[in-house]
Design an enzyme around this catalytic site. Structure first.
Site, mmCIF file in Angstrom:
data_model
loop_
_atom_site.group_PDB
_atom_site.id
_atom_site.type_symbol
_atom_site.label_atom_id
_atom_site.label_comp_id
_atom_site.label_asym_id
_atom_site.label_seq_id
_atom_site.Cartn_x
_atom_site.Cartn_y
_atom_site.Cartn_z
ATOM 1 N N TYR A 18 -0.305 6.907 6.408
ATOM 2 C CA TYR A 18 -0.464 6.135 5.181
ATOM 3 C C TYR A 18 0.758 5.233 4.963
ATOM 4 O O TYR A 18 0.622 4.040 4.689
ATOM 5 C CB TYR A 18 -0.671 7.078 3.992
ATOM 6 C CG TYR A 18 -0.624 6.375 2.660
ATOM 7 C CD1 TYR A 18 -1.644 5.502 2.287
ATOM 8 C CD2 TYR A 18 0.439 6.568 1.785
ATOM 9 C CE1 TYR A 18 -1.591 4.830 1.074
ATOM 10 C CE2 TYR A 18 0.492 5.904 0.566
ATOM 11 C CZ TYR A 18 -0.517 5.044 0.220
ATOM 12 O OH TYR A 18 -0.472 4.376 -0.977
ATOM 13 N N GLU A 40 -5.203 6.135 -7.814
ATOM 14 C CA GLU A 40 -3.973 6.295 -8.594
ATOM 15 C C GLU A 40 -4.266 6.914 -9.964
ATOM 16 O O GLU A 40 -3.484 7.727 -10.458
ATOM 17 C CB GLU A 40 -3.247 4.953 -8.771
ATOM 18 C CG GLU A 40 -2.721 4.340 -7.502
ATOM 19 C CD GLU A 40 -1.578 5.090 -6.831
ATOM 20 O OE1 GLU A 40 -1.051 6.058 -7.403
ATOM 21 O OE2 GLU A 40 -1.216 4.702 -5.713
ATOM 22 N N TRP A 48 0.619 12.506 -5.058
ATOM 23 C CA TRP A 48 -0.147 11.534 -4.279
ATOM 24 C C TRP A 48 -0.718 12.198 -3.029
ATOM 25 O O TRP A 48 -1.809 11.886 -2.592
ATOM 26 C CB TRP A 48 0.714 10.322 -3.921
ATOM 27 C CG TRP A 48 -0.025 9.319 -3.101
ATOM 28 C CD1 TRP A 48 0.263 8.919 -1.832
ATOM 29 C CD2 TRP A 48 -1.207 8.595 -3.479
ATOM 30 N NE1 TRP A 48 -0.653 7.988 -1.404
ATOM 31 C CE2 TRP A 48 -1.570 7.772 -2.393
ATOM 32 C CE3 TRP A 48 -1.996 8.561 -4.625
ATOM 33 C CZ2 TRP A 48 -2.683 6.935 -2.420
ATOM 34 C CZ3 TRP A 48 -3.101 7.719 -4.650
ATOM 35 C CH2 TRP A 48 -3.429 6.924 -3.562
#
Length: 185
Positions: A18, A40, A48
């Site tokens: 990522y 988000e 996250w």
């Protein structure tokens, strides 16, 4: 020789991939911007990494983040999502995704695209903060405060300044790769 990365992504290969392939790279297409906005907003109060590890489940559950479909979700679809153990089953966040999909399309209608709207806050050019260390990376900025306030005024949910700043980082509106990160070179 081992690549030097931002320290936050060293947990495992999912995080490294990522970091290396997505985080901080400018995104201008509405579909990807929307996906990150939804992810988000689900991340609020969580890590996250939790969201990233469930990303494919989110994609399947939310019709590949097709905001037109999401804007019209029925009570039956909401119930289906609430029973999906592969995602975060927070009813307020699920309901917020429906509202946000509707509001997203309203912004598209007003500005021609959501991308034009959100990138307009920074004149279409990424902000490069050039942080030396992770401690130099803020959680919010005046710009994220401004965007958050404007989105809330437009009826968006779960779009606080911290969520918006993380979104700006994810979509490359902000480059917060640390000085020693190979991406920066």
């Amino acid at each position: 020789m081992e690549k030097v990365r931002c320290a936050w992504c060293e947990k495992d290969d999912l995080y490294k991939k990522y970091h290396d392939e997505e985080w901080g790279k400018p995104v201008y297409d509405d579909e990807t911007i929307f996906e990150f906005l939804i992810l988000e907003s689900f991340q609020a109060g969580l890590s996250w990494y939790t969201i990233l590890s469930k990303r494919n489940n989110f994609r399947k559950a939310f019709d590949h983040f097709d905001y037109k479909k999401m804007a019209a979700y029925s009570d039956q679809k909401i119930e289906e999502l609430m029973n999906n153990a592969g995602i975060i089953r927070n009813k307020l966040k699920i309901l917020a995704t429906i509202i946000n999909a509707q509001k997203f399309m309203e912004v598209q209608t007003e500005f021609g695209s959501f991308s034009k709207y959100i990138w307009g806050f920074i004149d279409g050019k990424p902000i490069d903060n050039k942080p030396k260390t992770l401690s130099d990376v803020p959680a919010t900025t005046e710009i994220s405060d401004t965007i958050s306030k404007d989105l809330k005024k437009r009826g968006f949910k779960f779009v606080g300044s911290t969520v918006i700043y993380a979104h700006m980082q994810a979509t490359g509106m902000v480059n917060d790769h640390i000085e020693t990160c190979f991406i920066r070179k």
